[in-house]
Every structure is written in C-alpha cells, then in structure tokens.
Design a protein around this motif. Structure first.
Motif, short mmCIF file in Angstrom:
data_model
loop_
_atom_site.label_atom_id
_atom_site.label_comp_id
_atom_site.label_asym_id
_atom_site.label_seq_id
_atom_site.Cartn_x
_atom_site.Cartn_y
_atom_site.Cartn_z
N ASP A 119 -5.85 -3.06 4.40
CA ASP A 119 -6.55 -3.08 3.11
C ASP A 119 -7.81 -2.23 3.16
O ASP A 119 -8.16 -1.55 2.18
CB ASP A 119 -6.90 -4.53 2.75
N LYS B 20 0.81 -1.22 0.00
CA LYS B 20 0.00 0.00 0.00
C LYS B 20 0.85 1.28 0.00
O LYS B 20 0.30 2.38 0.04
CB LYS B 20 -0.91 0.01 1.23
N SER B 21 2.17 1.12 -0.01
CA SER B 21 3.11 2.26 0.00
C SER B 21 2.88 3.18 1.20
O SER B 21 2.84 4.40 1.09
CB SER B 21 2.97 3.06 -1.31
N TRP C 118 -6.51 1.90 3.83
CA TRP C 118 -5.76 2.54 2.74
C TRP C 118 -6.26 1.97 1.40
O TRP C 118 -5.80 0.91 0.95
CB TRP C 118 -4.27 2.32 2.91
N THR C 119 -7.17 2.66 0.80
CA THR C 119 -7.83 2.16 -0.42
C THR C 119 -7.18 2.65 -1.70
O THR C 119 -7.62 2.28 -2.79
CB THR C 119 -9.31 2.57 -0.42
N SER C 120 -6.14 3.46 -1.59
CA SER C 120 -5.53 4.04 -2.80
C SER C 120 -4.62 3.06 -3.52
O SER C 120 -4.46 3.14 -4.74
CB SER C 120 -4.74 5.30 -2.43
N GLY C 121 -4.01 2.13 -2.80
CA GLY C 121 -3.11 1.17 -3.43
C GLY C 121 -3.84 -0.05 -3.93
O GLY C 121 -5.07 -0.13 -3.88
#
Length: 228
Positions: free
Chosen positions: A74, A25-26, A77-80
C-alpha cells in the motif's frame, strides 16, 4: 516499478492476503510455489528468522509477515486504491482488528478442526461464532453502509479476514458445523459473498474442495501443522 516475486503456497491464507493486495494494486508478480513440508533455499535465505511464507521480494529485498507486506504494498504502490484508510485514527483501528483476527480469532478455526469430542467441539464453535458476531459489529461501523470494511473497495480488514474465508468454509465441512450463519451474522455473510466474487479475490482463494483435499492429506494427520 521493479520486478516482484512472491514466495508462498496456495493453501495458505497468509499468502492469499498478499496476492489479493497485489491484485488490488494491479501489480504484476511472479509466484514461487513452495512445497508443503519443505522449505526452499530461497525461503530460508529470505526469511532466516521465522523461516516461513509469505515473502515478497521487491528490488531483490525480502519483506516478511503477511500484514506487514500488505502495508508495504500500500505504501509503495500509490497509484491504485488505498488499502489502509488515510485518516490516522481509522488506520489504527484497521490495524487493531487485523491483529485481533490473527491473534484471537483465526486460531479458533484451528482449535475447531482439532477438537476432540462434542463438548470441546461445541465450545470451539461458540467461540468462533462469538468472534464473527463481534466482527459483524466492526463491519457495520467501518463500512458505513457500503460493500466492504474498506468502504467502496476492498481494504485492510477485508484482506485480513477475507483471506480466511476459504478455510472457514472448509472447516464447516470438516467439522460439520455452520459458522457463516445468516441468522446470526447477516451482514458478514453478504460481505463474504461479495468479497469472494470480487475480481481481485475469486482466482486467489482456493476452492473448498481443494482445501478439504489438502486438509485430509496433511492437516488431519498426527503432528501436522497448518500452512503458514
């Protein structure tokens, strides 16, 4: 997003899981290294029930248990790339095999390392390989011909199983056995190579030599417990 801390120890595959998920997820995080054989005040305060690592601290709130933490990462952080599948059935299947790896398969590695005598060792080897053959079938079904259990990128089952690859290789050396056998599990062997060389993984899972040194120092002594 708020500052993130991870309480853990590098030899622990359960801690490695969380690190891999964070890297998928960076997410920037601070790693708080625990000393094996002792528990910090922060660890005991953050996980008073089980008193073990890993513990993710996000917005000053602790989250415990490795696969629960992976799901939390997960969800938050929904951007990755998504770690769990979007389809409810596929999510349930991923969770099922994550539980199988923790409850049924990974304990076999500890049994193999602790085996006394050739008969006990052979039984442990056979059971461990039977589990890997089953997971080879799971990989064929869930990957759908792609590189990972999660398809094009590292997913939930990849993290659940892949976190044990360091100890799998170390156990091969300690017990003088072959577990990642390309004649029996060719797909899984190729997957393991891809997983370990992935950017999110290669600097997380300790080298075999490091785990061997750790095992000789701690795990092979009487009454020693595996890293949690």
């Amino acid at each position: 997003m708020a500052y993130v801390k991870l309480i853990g120890g590098r030899p622990s595959p359960y801690v490695n899981r969380v690190e891999i998920a964070l890297k998928v997820k960076s997410i920037d995080y601070e790693f708080l290294q625990e000393k094996f054989g002792s528990k910090s005040e922060l660890l005991l305060k953050s996980n008073p029930i089980h008193k073990k690592m890993p513990i993710l601290i996000h917005e000053d709130k602790p989250i415990c248990e490795s696969l629960i933490i992976v799901e939390y990462i997960d969800d938050v952080w929904t951007s990755g790339p998504f770690i769990l599948p979007s389809d409810p059935y596929d999510r349930a299947i991923a969770r099922f095999w994550g539980a199988y790896i923790d409850d049924k398969w990974s304990p076999l590695l500890r049994e193999l390392r602790a085996a006394k005598g050739e008969e006990e060792k052979l039984a442990a080897v056979n059971q461990t390989i039977e589990g890997l053959v089953l997971l080879e079938e799971v990989f064929a079904k869930t990957s759908k011909g792609k590189d990972f259990f999660g398809g094009d990128h590292i997913g939930y089952i990849d993290i659940a199983l892949g976190s044990f690859l360091g100890w799998l290789k170390a156990t091969e050396k300690l017990a003088d056995v072959k577990l990642l056998d390309k004649t029996k599990i060719p797909g899984l062997v190729r997957w393991a190579e891809r997983f370990c060389s992935a950017a999110e993984v290669k600097d997380v899972i300790p080298k075999t030599e490091e785990l061997l040194e750790f095992a000789k120092k701690f795990l092979l002594k009487p009454q020693a417990q595996p890293p949690n």
